[in-house]
Enzyme design. Structure first.
Site, PDB file in Angstrom:
ATOM      1  N   TYR A 142     -38.528  13.237 -43.297  1.00 14.28           N
ATOM      2  CA  TYR A 142     -39.403  13.776 -42.251  1.00 14.28           C
ATOM      3  C   TYR A 142     -40.498  14.562 -42.934  1.00 14.28           C
ATOM      4  O   TYR A 142     -40.215  15.395 -43.805  1.00 14.28           O
ATOM      5  CB  TYR A 142     -38.595  14.684 -41.315  1.00 14.28           C
ATOM      6  CG  TYR A 142     -39.412  15.389 -40.247  1.00 14.28           C
ATOM      7  CD1 TYR A 142     -39.631  16.761 -40.302  1.00 14.28           C
ATOM      8  CD2 TYR A 142     -39.961  14.676 -39.180  1.00 14.28           C
ATOM      9  CE1 TYR A 142     -40.371  17.410 -39.323  1.00 14.28           C
ATOM     10  CE2 TYR A 142     -40.704  15.314 -38.198  1.00 14.28           C
ATOM     11  CZ  TYR A 142     -40.903  16.684 -38.262  1.00 14.28           C
ATOM     12  OH  TYR A 142     -41.640  17.322 -37.301  1.00 14.28           O
ATOM     13  N   ASP A 237     -43.148  15.890 -51.108  1.00 18.31           N
ATOM     14  CA  ASP A 237     -43.150  16.784 -49.953  1.00 18.31           C
ATOM     15  C   ASP A 237     -42.105  17.879 -50.220  1.00 18.31           C
ATOM     16  O   ASP A 237     -40.913  17.663 -50.011  1.00 18.31           O
ATOM     17  CB  ASP A 237     -42.833  16.006 -48.678  1.00 18.31           C
ATOM     18  CG  ASP A 237     -42.758  16.935 -47.474  1.00 18.31           C
ATOM     19  OD1 ASP A 237     -42.613  16.421 -46.345  1.00 18.31           O
ATOM     20  OD2 ASP A 237     -42.817  18.166 -47.656  1.00 18.31           O
ATOM     21  N   LYS A 265     -43.131  26.604 -45.146  1.00 16.81           N
ATOM     22  CA  LYS A 265     -41.933  27.431 -45.011  1.00 16.81           C
ATOM     23  C   LYS A 265     -41.971  28.668 -45.922  1.00 16.81           C
ATOM     24  O   LYS A 265     -42.651  29.642 -45.641  1.00 16.81           O
ATOM     25  CB  LYS A 265     -40.675  26.581 -45.248  1.00 16.81           C
ATOM     26  CG  LYS A 265     -40.494  25.486 -44.174  1.00 16.81           C
ATOM     27  CD  LYS A 265     -39.242  24.679 -44.403  1.00 16.81           C
ATOM     28  CE  LYS A 265     -39.203  23.445 -43.540  1.00 16.81           C
ATOM     29  NZ  LYS A 265     -38.749  23.672 -42.169  1.00 16.81           N
TER      30      LYS A 265
HETATM   31  P1  KE4 Z   1     -43.815  22.066 -40.129  1.00 12.99           P
HETATM   32  O1  KE4 Z   1     -45.018  21.336 -39.512  1.00 12.99           O
HETATM   33  O2  KE4 Z   1     -42.624  22.085 -39.183  1.00 12.99           O
HETATM   34  O3  KE4 Z   1     -44.176  23.438 -40.709  1.00 12.99           O
HETATM   35  O4  KE4 Z   1     -43.357  21.232 -41.427  1.00 12.99           O
HETATM   36  C1  KE4 Z   1     -43.074  19.857 -41.266  1.00 12.99           C
HETATM   37  C2  KE4 Z   1     -42.148  19.413 -42.383  1.00 12.99           C
HETATM   38  C3  KE4 Z   1     -42.678  18.699 -43.445  1.00 12.99           C
HETATM   39  N1  KE4 Z   1     -41.901  18.280 -44.469  1.00 12.99           N
HETATM   40  C4  KE4 Z   1     -40.574  18.563 -44.483  1.00 12.99           C
HETATM   41  C5  KE4 Z   1     -39.745  18.081 -45.644  1.00 12.99           C
HETATM   42  C6  KE4 Z   1     -39.981  19.292 -43.421  1.00 12.99           C
HETATM   43  O5  KE4 Z   1     -38.644  19.545 -43.451  1.00 12.99           O
HETATM   44  C7  KE4 Z   1     -40.776  19.738 -42.357  1.00 12.99           C
HETATM   45  C8  KE4 Z   1     -40.208  20.512 -41.185  1.00 12.99           C
HETATM   46  N2  KE4 Z   1     -38.801  20.725 -41.190  1.00 12.99           N
HETATM   47  C9  KE4 Z   1     -38.177  20.899 -39.883  1.00 12.99           C
HETATM   48  C10 KE4 Z   1     -36.664  21.023 -40.043  1.00 12.99           C
HETATM   49  N3  KE4 Z   1     -36.092  20.026 -40.863  1.00 12.99           N
HETATM   50  C11 KE4 Z   1     -38.755  22.060 -39.152  1.00 12.99           C
HETATM   51  C12 KE4 Z   1     -37.951  22.527 -37.957  1.00 12.99           C
HETATM   52  C13 KE4 Z   1     -38.528  22.040 -36.661  1.00 12.99           C
HETATM   53  O6  KE4 Z   1     -39.061  20.909 -36.612  1.00 12.99           O
HETATM   54  O7  KE4 Z   1     -38.434  22.822 -35.691  1.00 12.99           O
END
Ligand code: KE4
Length: 422
Positions: A142, A237, A265
């Site tokens: 993801y 990523d 994060k």
């Molecule tokens: P954000 O747009 O949520 O800041 O980041 C996206 C993203 C990009 N790459 C990786 C590897 C990620 O894990 C994420 C976002 N992670 C999720 C949980 N696995 C965020 C939690 C959510 O979607 O509420």
């Protein structure tokens, strides 16, 4: 009726699903979400005053623990001087310097406001730099919710079994090629067919969105080799692994040099920050010095930069080895407890990450992750929450330890696991 329940009922009238991010709705674990009032160290306090020991840590940002005094003080001091200027500020330069200093492959970096913005921008840059359109991603990885990446993604899309492309034009995902994670032969097959059309491979160097899945021996180096061979860029990523797999992220841990890296994060210390960076020659294609456009009203926001900079500076002094060893010991104890219960589990772990899969066989990709017993995970989640432990409300996510977790916290976690029954 609890305040949390009342708030959720109100929220559902004015916010889709009552949440601002789907996985928070706890749909796959069959309970309502708890509304949080405050957080300190490794503990959350709900709006009903219930204390929870947390192993989600806001999905990763809180490696130092919640409300770290130095991070909070830095943010408060910056906020007292103004929350946003829409003009350059010194904190942005200090933050960029800190990222360049700590992430091995980054020579130049652009700040954005989320991990999604970071990966979306990195892909556009890769396409602009190479003049190619296709991107190869991995099933179960993801990279945020931008259109190109919503094909066979992990995280909330896996949790909710969302096909992944409603609202995304077919012609968009036509440029998105897929391969199973850890299958370098499949990657080579894709390159054999499309090699000269592929702008980039994007990968979670430790996958955290199908539950935690580690890179097989040689997988990351294989990606480095094949992308170099075909003139495609390798994008790591590191939104989850950045500053967590080691201070230098997964690339620092495994010694692989990507062309671009995306971050999020942890680098915001709990404030909205994402970033993408890499080789100067590539990054200089980004406007205004280059012709690949990307922008953001709140990019490099002074308050978020102050919190992120304080976080990175504290992490430069942090004892990663001890945290990793403590997390590994916790995982060993969890495995031993389930073994005594004759409950089959696979527990994948690296650094301060782990995932408990209720599965008989090792979990090495999305297909094997899907074989884990989702109902058992949901019951595990509910029972642990009953014992005051907050876990990710989905088996396709990670659990996170932090520098704020104490021996008493680890003992409480194991006591709760001992009480689990199916
Ligand atoms: P954000 O747009 O949520 O800041 O980041 C996206 C993203 C990009 N790459 C990786 C590897 C990620 O894990 C994420 C976002 N992670 C999720 C949980 N696995 C965020 C939690 C959510 O979607 O509420």
């Amino acid at each position: 009726m609890s305040t949390s329940h009342k708030l959720f009922e109100l929220a559902k009238n004015v916010i889709p699903g009552g949440v601002n991010s789907p996985v928070r709705a706890c749909l796959s674990v069959g309970v309502d979400p708890l509304f949080i009032d405050s957080a300190q160290g490794a503990h959350l306090t709900t709006v009903d005053g219930e204390k929870l020991l947390d192993f989600v840590m806001s999905w990763g940002p809180m490696l130092l623990g919640y409300s770290h005094p130095e991070v909070q003080a830095a943010a408060a001091a910056a906020a007292a001087k103004g929350s946003s200027f829409g003009a350059p500020c010194a904190q942005e330069v200090e933050m960029a310097d800190a990222v360049v200093r700590t992430v091995p492959s980054i020579e130049m970096v652009r700040m954005v406001s989320s991990g999604t913005e970071a990966t979306m921008s990195a892909l556009r840059l890769a396409r602009g730099y190479t003049g190619r359109s296709k991107v190869l991603k991995f099933v179960g990885n993801y990279h945020g919710h931008s259109d190109s990446f919503l094909a066979s993604a992990g995280s909330g899309l896996a949790t909710l079994s969302i096909p992944g492309t409603p609202g995304v034009p077919e012609e968009t995902v036509a440029h998105t090629l897929l391969a199973p994670y850890n299958d370098i032969d499949a990657v080579r097959d894709v390159f054999a067919k499309h090699g000269d059309e592929i702008a980039a491979v994007i990968v979670e160097p430790c996958a955290g969105n199908m539950g935690l899945v580690l890179p097989a021996e040689g997988f990351l180096q294989g990606l480095r080799d094949v992308t170099t061979e075909y003139g495609a860029l390798l994008i790591f990523d590191e939104v989850i692994t950045g500053y967590r797999a080691s201070l230098g992220g997964a690339q620092g841990r495994f010694g692989i040099t990507p062309d671009l890296t995306t971050l999020g994060k942890i680098i915001g210390g709990g404030y909205p920050v994402g970033a993408y960076g890499g080789k100067r020659e590539i990054m200089e294609r980004i406007a205004p010095c280059g012709d690949v456009y990307q922008a953001g009203t709140l990019s490099g926001n002074p308050v978020a930069m102050a919190a992120g900079l304080a976080t990175v500076q504290l992490l430069e002094q942090a004892d990663y080895a001890t945290l990793e060893a403590r997390t590994a010991a916790l995982v060993q104890d969890v495995k031993a407890i389930f073994a005594e219960k004759s409950i089959p589990v696979q527990v994948n772990t690296v650094a301060s990450l782990f995932t408990v899969f209720f599965a008989e066989e090792p979990v090495v990709d999305f297909e094997s992750a899907q074989k884990a017993d989702g109902e058992r995970y949901a019951s595990f989640y509910r029972q642990m929450r009953q014992s005051g432990i907050n876990l990710a409300p989905s088996g396709y996510e990670c659990s996170f330890t932090s520098f704020a977790h104490t021996e008493a916290d680890y003992d409480a976690f194991l006591s709760a696991v001992r009480k689990v029954q199916f």
